[in-house]
Structure formats: structure tokens, C-alpha cells
Design a protein around this motif. Structure first.
Motif, PDB file in Angstrom:
ATOM      1  N   HIS A  38       0.800  -1.232   0.000  1.00 15.95           N
ATOM      2  CA  HIS A  38       0.000   0.000   0.000  1.00 15.95           C
ATOM      3  C   HIS A  38       0.830   1.278   0.000  1.00 15.95           C
ATOM      4  CE1 HIS A  38      -3.819  -2.024   0.250  1.00 15.95           C
ATOM      5  NE2 HIS A  38      -3.251  -2.863   1.098  1.00 15.95           N
ATOM      6  N   SER A  39       2.096   1.178   0.406  1.00 17.16           N
ATOM      7  CA  SER A  39       2.921   2.389   0.437  1.00 17.16           C
ATOM      8  C   SER A  39       3.828   2.519  -0.788  1.00 17.16           C
ATOM      9  CB  SER A  39       3.784   2.420   1.702  1.00 17.16           C
ATOM     10  OG  SER A  39       4.783   1.412   1.661  1.00 17.16           O
ATOM     11  N   TYR A  40       4.026   1.430  -1.530  1.00 17.96           N
ATOM     12  CA  TYR A  40       4.932   1.504  -2.681  1.00 17.96           C
ATOM     13  C   TYR A  40       4.307   0.977  -3.972  1.00 17.96           C
ATOM     14  CZ  TYR A  40       8.902   0.911  -5.754  1.00 17.96           C
ATOM     15  OH  TYR A  40       9.730   0.978  -6.836  1.00 17.96           O
ATOM     16  N   ILE A  41       3.821  -0.260  -3.970  1.00 17.85           N
ATOM     17  CA  ILE A  41       3.365  -0.853  -5.226  1.00 17.85           C
ATOM     18  C   ILE A  41       2.125  -0.148  -5.774  1.00 17.85           C
ATOM     19  CG2 ILE A  41       2.394  -2.935  -6.281  1.00 17.85           C
ATOM     20  CD1 ILE A  41       4.461  -4.517  -4.728  1.00 17.85           C
ATOM     21  N   ILE A  42       1.103   0.004  -4.971  1.00 14.94           N
ATOM     22  CA  ILE A  42      -0.112   0.647  -5.465  1.00 14.94           C
ATOM     23  C   ILE A  42       0.144   2.107  -5.849  1.00 14.94           C
ATOM     24  CG2 ILE A  42      -2.480   1.325  -4.870  1.00 14.94           C
ATOM     25  CD1 ILE A  42      -2.555  -1.367  -3.239  1.00 14.94           C
ATOM     26  N   PRO A  43       0.829   2.892  -5.000  1.00 16.57           N
ATOM     27  CA  PRO A  43       1.113   4.274  -5.405  1.00 16.57           C
ATOM     28  C   PRO A  43       2.036   4.393  -6.624  1.00 16.57           C
ATOM     29  CG  PRO A  43       1.329   4.067  -3.036  1.00 16.57           C
ATOM     30  CD  PRO A  43       1.191   2.676  -3.592  1.00 16.57           C
ATOM     31  N   SER A  44       2.837   3.356  -6.893  1.00 12.67           N
ATOM     32  CA  SER A  44       3.761   3.434  -8.031  1.00 12.67           C
ATOM     33  C   SER A  44       3.095   3.101  -9.363  1.00 12.67           C
ATOM     34  CB  SER A  44       4.953   2.497  -7.817  1.00 12.67           C
ATOM     35  OG  SER A  44       4.588   1.135  -8.021  1.00 12.67           O
ATOM     36  N   TYR A  45       1.821   2.757  -9.334  1.00  9.14           N
ATOM     37  CA  TYR A  45       1.120   2.358 -10.554  1.00  9.14           C
ATOM     38  C   TYR A  45       1.319   3.371 -11.679  1.00  9.14           C
ATOM     39  CZ  TYR A  45      -2.600   1.701 -13.919  1.00  9.14           C
ATOM     40  OH  TYR A  45      -3.293   1.560 -15.088  1.00  9.14           O
ATOM     41  N   GLU A  46       1.047   4.622 -11.428  1.00  9.64           N
ATOM     42  CA  GLU A  46       1.147   5.641 -12.488  1.00  9.64           C
ATOM     43  C   GLU A  46       2.552   5.744 -13.063  1.00  9.64           C
ATOM     44  OE1 GLU A  46      -1.200   7.292 -14.101  1.00  9.64           O
ATOM     45  OE2 GLU A  46      -2.723   6.327 -12.861  1.00  9.64           O
ATOM     46  N   ALA A  47       3.545   5.647 -12.211  1.00  9.52           N
ATOM     47  CA  ALA A  47       4.930   5.802 -12.667  1.00  9.52           C
ATOM     48  C   ALA A  47       5.490   4.547 -13.328  1.00  9.52           C
ATOM     49  CB  ALA A  47       5.818   6.192 -11.491  1.00  9.52           C
ATOM     50  N   LEU A  48       5.102   3.378 -12.846  1.00 10.67           N
ATOM     51  CA  LEU A  48       5.748   2.149 -13.308  1.00 10.67           C
ATOM     52  C   LEU A  48       4.963   1.312 -14.309  1.00 10.67           C
ATOM     53  CD1 LEU A  48       7.415   0.762 -10.052  1.00 10.67           C
ATOM     54  CD2 LEU A  48       8.471   2.034 -11.912  1.00 10.67           C
ATOM     55  N   HIS A  49       3.648   1.447 -14.377  1.00 13.86           N
ATOM     56  CA  HIS A  49       2.883   0.511 -15.207  1.00 13.86           C
ATOM     57  C   HIS A  49       3.226   0.582 -16.693  1.00 13.86           C
ATOM     58  CE1 HIS A  49       0.116   3.822 -16.174  1.00 13.86           C
ATOM     59  NE2 HIS A  49      -0.339   3.064 -17.137  1.00 13.86           N
ATOM     60  N   THR A  50       3.877   1.641 -17.106  1.00 15.88           N
ATOM     61  CA  THR A  50       4.255   1.747 -18.521  1.00 15.88           C
ATOM     62  C   THR A  50       5.663   1.207 -18.791  1.00 15.88           C
ATOM     63  OG1 THR A  50       5.086   3.989 -18.187  1.00 15.88           O
ATOM     64  CG2 THR A  50       2.774   3.767 -18.862  1.00 15.88           C
ATOM     65  N   GLN A  51       6.357   0.804 -17.744  1.00 19.09           N
ATOM     66  CA  GLN A  51       7.714   0.282 -17.892  1.00 19.09           C
ATOM     67  C   GLN A  51       7.675  -1.199 -18.273  1.00 19.09           C
ATOM     68  OE1 GLN A  51      10.399   2.298 -17.701  1.00 19.09           O
ATOM     69  NE2 GLN A  51       8.959   3.956 -17.327  1.00 19.09           N
ATOM     70  N   SER A  52       8.826  -1.742 -18.619  1.00 23.01           N
ATOM     71  CA  SER A  52       8.893  -3.158 -18.983  1.00 23.01           C
ATOM     72  C   SER A  52       8.692  -4.030 -17.751  1.00 23.01           C
ATOM     73  CB  SER A  52      10.252  -3.482 -19.610  1.00 23.01           C
ATOM     74  OG  SER A  52      11.276  -3.478 -18.627  1.00 23.01           O
ATOM     75  N   LYS A  53       8.280  -5.261 -17.992  1.00 25.31           N
ATOM     76  CA  LYS A  53       8.083  -6.218 -16.904  1.00 25.31           C
ATOM     77  C   LYS A  53       9.359  -6.372 -16.101  1.00 25.31           C
ATOM     78  CE  LYS A  53       7.962 -11.071 -16.758  1.00 25.31           C
ATOM     79  NZ  LYS A  53       7.560 -12.342 -17.326  1.00 25.31           N
TER      80      LYS A  53
END
Length: 71
Positions: A38-53
Motif C-alpha cells: 500500500h505504500s509503494y506498489i499501489i502508489p507506483s502504478y502511475e509511474a511504473l505501469h508503462t515500464q517493462s516487466k
């Protein structure tokens, strides 16, 4: 939490677990109990979801190692 964030979280958990040789359940417990879900993965959605796996997996593993949550 949106459906896309849930999908992203599951994607992260399953792929990081596979890379670490853990089950999805084991990794979920680590991420949830440490607060990283809840403090890193979910908030990082906008920044990371467009990056490679691989980038996403490496980034999450790096954070887990920095916090001594995995070897």
C-alpha cells in the motif's frame, strides 16, 4: 483502488514471486505485512505501469532488498 491498480498489483506480486522462487501468497504476505503493497506498489502504478516487466520486477526486488525483506 481501481481495477487497473488491482491488476497491476497482482502482476507485480506474481512476477516478483516467480523471480524470487516464492509463491504469490508468500510474496503477498511479505509485501502486505511490511506495508510495501500500500505504500509503494499501489502508489507506483502511475509511474511504473508503462515500464517493462523486467524493470518493474527489478525495481520491486531492489526495494525489498533495501529493506532486508528478501535475500
Amino acid at each position: 483502488m481501481s481495477d487497473k491498480q488491482i491488476e497491476y498489483s497482482v502482476f507485480c506480486i506474481e512476477n516478483v514471486a516467480k523471480e524470487l522462487g516464492k509463491t504469490g501468497s508468500e510474496l503477498f504476505q511479505i509485501l502486505n505485512s511490511s506495508g510495501l503493497l500500500h505504500s509503494y506498489i499501489i502508489p507506483s502504478y502511475e509511474a511504473l505501469h508503462t515500464q517493462s516487466k523486467q524493470y518493474i520486477v527489478d525495481e520491486i526486488i531492489s526495494v525489498l532488498k533495501e529493506r532486508n525483506l528478501v535475500a
